[in-house]
Design a protein around this motif. Structure first.
Motif, PDB file in Angstrom:
ATOM      1  N   LEU A   1       0.851  -1.193   0.000  1.00  0.00           N
ATOM      2  CA  LEU A   1       0.000   0.000   0.000  1.00  0.00           C
ATOM      3  C   LEU A   1       0.882   1.237   0.000  1.00  0.00           C
ATOM      4  O   LEU A   1       1.948   1.251   0.603  1.00  0.00           O
ATOM      5  N   ASP A   2       0.435   2.280  -0.685  1.00  0.00           N
ATOM      6  CA  ASP A   2       1.183   3.533  -0.589  1.00  0.00           C
ATOM      7  C   ASP A   2       0.820   4.216   0.723  1.00  0.00           C
ATOM      8  O   ASP A   2      -0.039   3.741   1.477  1.00  0.00           O
ATOM      9  N   LEU A   3       1.501   5.317   0.977  1.00  0.00           N
ATOM     10  CA  LEU A   3       1.331   5.970   2.266  1.00  0.00           C
ATOM     11  C   LEU A   3      -0.124   6.347   2.527  1.00  0.00           C
ATOM     12  O   LEU A   3      -0.639   6.157   3.630  1.00  0.00           O
TER      13      LEU A   3
ATOM     14  N   THR B   1       7.860   9.366   6.934  1.00  0.00           N
ATOM     15  CA  THR B   1       8.362  10.552   7.617  1.00  0.00           C
ATOM     16  C   THR B   1       7.204  11.485   7.969  1.00  0.00           C
ATOM     17  O   THR B   1       6.123  11.414   7.377  1.00  0.00           O
ATOM     18  N   ARG B   2       7.453  12.366   8.892  1.00  0.00           N
ATOM     19  CA  ARG B   2       6.403  13.264   9.358  1.00  0.00           C
ATOM     20  C   ARG B   2       5.875  14.183   8.248  1.00  0.00           C
ATOM     21  O   ARG B   2       4.659  14.300   8.075  1.00  0.00           O
ATOM     22  N   PRO B   3       6.742  14.813   7.448  1.00  0.00           N
ATOM     23  CA  PRO B   3       6.198  15.658   6.367  1.00  0.00           C
ATOM     24  C   PRO B   3       5.351  14.872   5.374  1.00  0.00           C
ATOM     25  O   PRO B   3       4.328  15.371   4.880  1.00  0.00           O
ATOM     26  N   ALA B   4       5.751  13.645   5.091  1.00  0.00           N
ATOM     27  CA  ALA B   4       4.974  12.836   4.157  1.00  0.00           C
ATOM     28  C   ALA B   4       3.577  12.569   4.713  1.00  0.00           C
ATOM     29  O   ALA B   4       2.579  12.614   3.979  1.00  0.00           O
ATOM     30  N   VAL B   5       3.502  12.289   6.012  1.00  0.00           N
ATOM     31  CA  VAL B   5       2.201  12.049   6.636  1.00  0.00           C
ATOM     32  C   VAL B   5       1.345  13.308   6.555  1.00  0.00           C
ATOM     33  O   VAL B   5       0.156  13.249   6.227  1.00  0.00           O
TER      34      VAL B   5
ATOM     35  N   GLN C   1       1.656  13.919  14.719  1.00  0.00           N
ATOM     36  CA  GLN C   1       1.855  13.459  13.349  1.00  0.00           C
ATOM     37  C   GLN C   1       3.144  12.647  13.236  1.00  0.00           C
ATOM     38  O   GLN C   1       3.245  11.758  12.394  1.00  0.00           O
ATOM     39  N   SER C   2       4.102  12.940  14.105  1.00  0.00           N
ATOM     40  CA  SER C   2       5.306  12.120  14.126  1.00  0.00           C
ATOM     41  C   SER C   2       4.970  10.694  14.551  1.00  0.00           C
ATOM     42  O   SER C   2       5.517   9.726  14.023  1.00  0.00           O
ATOM     43  N   ASP C   3       4.044  10.577  15.508  1.00  0.00           N
ATOM     44  CA  ASP C   3       3.618   9.244  15.925  1.00  0.00           C
ATOM     45  C   ASP C   3       2.909   8.519  14.782  1.00  0.00           C
ATOM     46  O   ASP C   3       3.149   7.341  14.531  1.00  0.00           O
TER      47      ASP C   3
END
Lengths: 235, 235
Positions: free
Chosen positions: A156-158, A197-201, A187-189
């Motif tokens: 699955l992609d992010l 990574t956090r920015p990707a989330v 969001q880091s969690d």
DNA sequence: GTCCGGATGTGGCGTTCGTCACAGAGGAAA
DNA sequence: TTTCCTCTGTGACGAACGCCACATCCGGAC
């Protein structure tokens, strides 16, 4: 803070234990025995209940609160394997063999934790055959969850992993399929939970917002279109 | 082909069982009991021993040969969770709860398989406390392997996962840290093992060759620089 | 109120890897 | 031998995502 509980807590412990799938099978007397055989303790938010690599000599029940299961690789990268909430059992793995803790447990909210010494649990297993069955079922669920997680990471992609995660968190959160509001869960969690990574989330969340699948207000995430989220997560 | 074995096989079955970590704890008599309590059967290469979703009513031991554990997602994507070789046990999960098979088992070489009915295994568990311990240890190893696999998928690139996989396969293959020669294991299989596509695996292999970490001749992979492979795999 | 530290929202750039496509190699069957 | 099929090696293109950097926002301490 962090004071060990007095005997007056035993009844409240028993009340929670009787709602766990593992200990529910014991009769009321059995549960009372269990509650007396262990100790409960309170933790502040952000404390480490269990550290990866430590020797493991107890089985734990999260009586109340919220915690994350963190696995740290040799290089210091962290992946959150699971979130725990009231009624969840942890520390089972070290009971199987005598091996050290395979992951750390860190509270993300104030927590109330019950610890049952390994020796006492083994006795209980022998006294109550039903408990063995439930314990094995617990392990089965763990293995199934892990295989699913591995498959998700591979295929699955992010965005998909995030959609699936939000559905799972919302389910466990009370109202089924509605709101994810886990204070202390940054969001880091989330990033550590889906292996990104956090920015990707952050971007993936924004994308879900743009497509009207969810709404984000502060740390509260509202699921707007559960069906679409399921599709996004490959269900 | 595929004929069920006659009773004359019982001794040969017992001989293999006595080398498995699970059944080794039983005395010679116990192992003989086990061997008589189940049936062994032979499979050709490429046959499906167990299909994901089927009801699970037996514990299996791969007596000889080679097989892969395949998990198929709802969308038909396949991930190979593990490779099995002589002495490995599989089908444990369905014994925990009564749940259906969580993955399929497909032979990659001709295989000889021993099946022990669930009911008989449960009896054995009650007769031999040592067997329970070994069974739990087995589950512990499975959980540990799966958590490691999840972490690898999250934090290693394809080259790293491949390096790690080759080290593992070579270890299990006889001479420690030397040659990976698993007939029937194609690059597509490698891809499914590391959660990637076949062309990507090919390129990653070529890259390892270019850096003199491995040599590839046909389907035989020789590990040239084990230390560098460990580093590449984050060890 | 001010200050500060952590959390969040974005931008740019480069790499990895998925996807599609195809060419050559090898092995089994006719 | 020829045919056919599977496996292997490679090219081209684009999307996803890691990495670095920075602006903003918010809550708590003071």
């Amino acid at each position: 803070m962090n004071a060990r509980s007095g005997p007056h807590d035993a009844e409240r412990v028993a009340a929670v234990l009787s709602r766990t799938s593992l200990f529910r099978v014991l009769e009321e007397d059995g549960i009372r025995d269990v509650a007396r055989a262990g100790l409960s303790r309170r933790y502040r938010q952000g404390e480490t209940i269990l550290r990866q690599g430590d020797p493991g000599e107890s089985l734990f029940v999260l009586l109340d609160g919220l915690a994350k299961v963190v696995f740290t690789t040799e290089h210091g990268a962290e992946i959150v394997l699971n979130m725990l909430e009231g009624g969840d059992v942890f520390g089972e793995l070290a009971l199987l063999d005598g091996s050290p803790r395979s992951a750390s447990i860190v509270t993300t909210r104030p927590a109330w934790v019950f610890a049952l010494p390994r020796a006492r649990f083994v006795e209980l297993i022998h006294e109550h055959p039903g408990l063995t069955d439930e314990f094995l079922r617990l392990l089965g669920r763990m293995v199934r969850r892990l295989t699913g997680q591995a498959a998700d990471l591979a295929y699955l992609d992010l965005g998909g992993r995030l959609a699936k995660l939000l559905l799972r968190l919302a389910d466990r959160n009370g109202r089924p399929g509605d709101v994810v509001d886990l204070p202390g869960l940054t969001q880091s969690d989330l990033a550590a939970l889906v292996g990104a990574t956090r920015p990707a989330v952050n971007r993936a969340l924004q994308s879900l917002v743009a497509h009207h699948l969810i709404a984000v207000h502060g740390r509260t995430i509202t699921l707007l279109d559960v069906a679409a989220l399921r599709r996004r997560g490959g269900l």
